[in-house]
Design an enzyme around this catalytic site. Structure first.
Site, mmCIF file in Angstrom:
data_model
loop_
_atom_site.group_PDB
_atom_site.id
_atom_site.type_symbol
_atom_site.label_atom_id
_atom_site.label_comp_id
_atom_site.label_asym_id
_atom_site.label_seq_id
_atom_site.Cartn_x
_atom_site.Cartn_y
_atom_site.Cartn_z
ATOM 1 N N ASP A 104 20.018 17.528 -12.429
ATOM 2 C CA ASP A 104 20.964 17.551 -11.319
ATOM 3 C C ASP A 104 22.314 17.024 -11.815
ATOM 4 O O ASP A 104 22.384 16.393 -12.870
ATOM 5 C CB ASP A 104 20.464 16.692 -10.151
ATOM 6 N N ASP A 135 26.522 15.550 -18.994
ATOM 7 C CA ASP A 135 25.650 14.710 -18.153
ATOM 8 C C ASP A 135 24.966 15.550 -17.089
ATOM 9 O O ASP A 135 25.568 15.852 -16.080
ATOM 10 C CB ASP A 135 26.501 13.608 -17.522
ATOM 11 N N GLU A 170 18.782 12.237 -10.372
ATOM 12 C CA GLU A 170 19.273 10.995 -10.979
ATOM 13 C C GLU A 170 20.638 10.626 -10.416
ATOM 14 O O GLU A 170 20.939 9.453 -10.226
ATOM 15 C CB GLU A 170 19.353 11.147 -12.497
ATOM 16 N N GLU A 171 21.459 11.638 -10.153
ATOM 17 C CA GLU A 171 22.823 11.367 -9.679
ATOM 18 C C GLU A 171 22.848 10.988 -8.201
ATOM 19 O O GLU A 171 23.911 10.723 -7.644
ATOM 20 C CB GLU A 171 23.722 12.592 -9.909
HETATM 21 ZN ZN LIG Z 1 23.280 11.201 -16.294
#
Ligand SMILES: [Zn+2]
Length: 464
Positions: A104, A135, A170-171
């Site tokens: 994500d 990222d 994760e974000e």
């Molecule tokens: Zn990350």
């Protein structure tokens, strides 16, 4: 340059990584085209699509016993975003390695701030631009490309145990992470866990991240009046909430900008040389602006706490009338030094606020979010193996670094898998601008990160 002992398979792995690089970059581009933003208010179908695309890439390796896309509950009926989980059992006493990354991404922000469209992967110079290009879709592809090179070199009949876990939120706070790893505890159990979601010292120097700050975030509301009043009539005698808030917030920092909250700890550890000029350039300080804090520059970012006000709820300038504000809310975002728990840092801030509320103002704290800091145990064999793999792939020694940011799920991983050795690696460099417009990946760093992991896999395959 000094002679570097190479793994016997190093030349073959190096060649496999080089010849596979164009495919890895093109697969990464296809993942960047999927706008898999995990935040509320963005279409979750894109996160599903990116999980499916990654499942296809992982299945394509042809070496896993099982590959699945799966979700876990956040609470009650609500489920988190889908993760990809693949496993292959170890044989003949070999270790198992778990490869983690997340698919994500952060929201792209405004299109006009990007030089090329955020979800259109674009190569300029030696960098690939796009949201998630670094990222952390590059972390995902580094795992897949390293596995491809490893399998190309040793064949499909190897003994190393594998688990691949590509998270989908994760974000957005990894909200179902704890439930996911509890549900899949057996499949995720590993001797070594590689978290490929951090950065490197610079484009030529690899880093192993060994210290991460924790975080404390909350909403802080200060109220002084039961209702708004005319600022000409009562101003000067009745305290408005903005005055009280400013007074309170000003007590968080000393004159030099360092944190002045009793009970927020610092960690005592040496840091590499990093000049205030380099900070000024990398953090884009305007001419004449001086850094804040005390001690070495990196100790301020790695080993000391920080407190930042990241949002204010108050009337806009355009809407401002001549009124004493009865109440003001801000978002407080604090970083916790490695070695202190997030809850003890939060208690220290709470005590500080209670002791410093001016004019008898009413102060409330809501929406508290805590994430623990993390210190890697650098004495394990996996750290030595990873640093040796970095030395081979980059041609120079790895640096052990801290990062100012937080990856709170790492301490959750350690809670569930206390025996596992954690390696925090990454594909980013100081120019990657993760979370910001014009995020990018340095393609040389990408190749060296893939090669590092391919060498690490070969080294672990050797361990009986
Ligand atoms: Zn990350």
């Amino acid at each position: 340059m000094t002679e570097i002992d190479q793994h016997p398979l190093f030349p073959a792995l190096d060649e496999a990584v080089r010849s596979g690089l164009p495919t890895a970059i093109s697969d990464l581009g296809s993942l960047v085209r999927i706008p898999s933003v995990s935040w509320d208010g963005f279409d979750p179908a894109h996160v599903v699509a990116s999980a499916d695309a990654i499942r296809g890439l992982v299945e394509g390796l042809g070496v896993f016993d099982s590959v699945q896309v799966s979700t876990a509950p956040i609470d009650g009926d609500r489920h988190g975003h889908p993760a990809v989980l693949a496993t292959r059992a170890a044989r003949n006493g070999r270790p198992t390695i778990l490869l983690y990354a997340h698919h994500d991404v952060q929201p792209p922000g405004k299109d006009e701030d990007w030089e090329s469209a955020p979800f259109e992967p674009t190569v300029r110079g030696d960098r690939l631009y796009g949201r998630g290009a670094a990222d952390d879709k590059a972390g995902v592809m580094a795992h897949i490309a390293a596995l491809r090179a490893f399998v190309d070199t040793v064949g499909p009949d190897f003994d190393l145990g594998l688990a691949v876990f590509i998270e989908g939120e994760e974000e957005f706070g990894s909200r179902s992470f704890a439930n996911f790893i509890t549900q899949h505890r057996d499949e995720l159990a590993a001797d070594v866990i590689v978290v490929a979601d951090s950065d490197n010292w610079d484009v030529d120097t690899p880093s192993l991240t060994v210290a991460l700050r924790g975080m404390v975030a909350f909403k802080l509301t200060v109220s002084t009046l039961a209702h708004a009043s005319h600022s000409g009539m009562f101003g000067g005698a009745a305290p408005d909430a903005m005055l009280a808030m400013i007074r309170l917030l000003s007590t968080f920092h000393a004159e030099d900008g360092s944190v002045a909250v009793d009970g927020m700890a610092s960690r005592d550890a040496a840091t590499p040389e990093y000049s205030e000029d380099r900070l000024a350039e990398e953090a884009a300080l305007l001419p004449g602006v001086r850094p804040v804090g005390r001690g070495s520059v990196l100790s301020r970012m790695w080993n000391q706490p920080a407190i930042t006000i990241t949002g204010v709820d108050a009337p806009t300038v355009e809407q401002a009338s001549n009124t004493l504000l009865p109440t003001v809310t801000v978002k407080v975002s604090a970083r916790v030094a490695p070695g202190q728990s997030a809850s003890s840092a939060f208690e220290a801030i709470e005590r500080h606020i209670a002791a410093n509320a001016p004019f008898g103002a009413t102060v409330t704290i809501d929406d508290v979010d805590l994430g623990n800091p993390f210190l890697v145990d650098t004495t394990g064999w996996a750290v030595a193996e990873a640093e040796d793999a970095m030395r081979q792939a980059w041609g120079r020694p790895a640096m052990e670094t801290g990062i100012g940011g937080s990856i709170p799920f790492i301490s959750e991983l350690v809670d569930v898998f206390p025996q596992a050795q954690i390696l925090v690696t990454g594909v980013e460099d100081p120019d990657s601008r993760a979370h910001s417009p014009n995020e990018s990946l340095h393609l040389g760093v990408f190749r060296r990160a893939i090669l590092t992991e391919a060498v690490l896999l070969a080294k672990l395959e050797d361990r009986a």
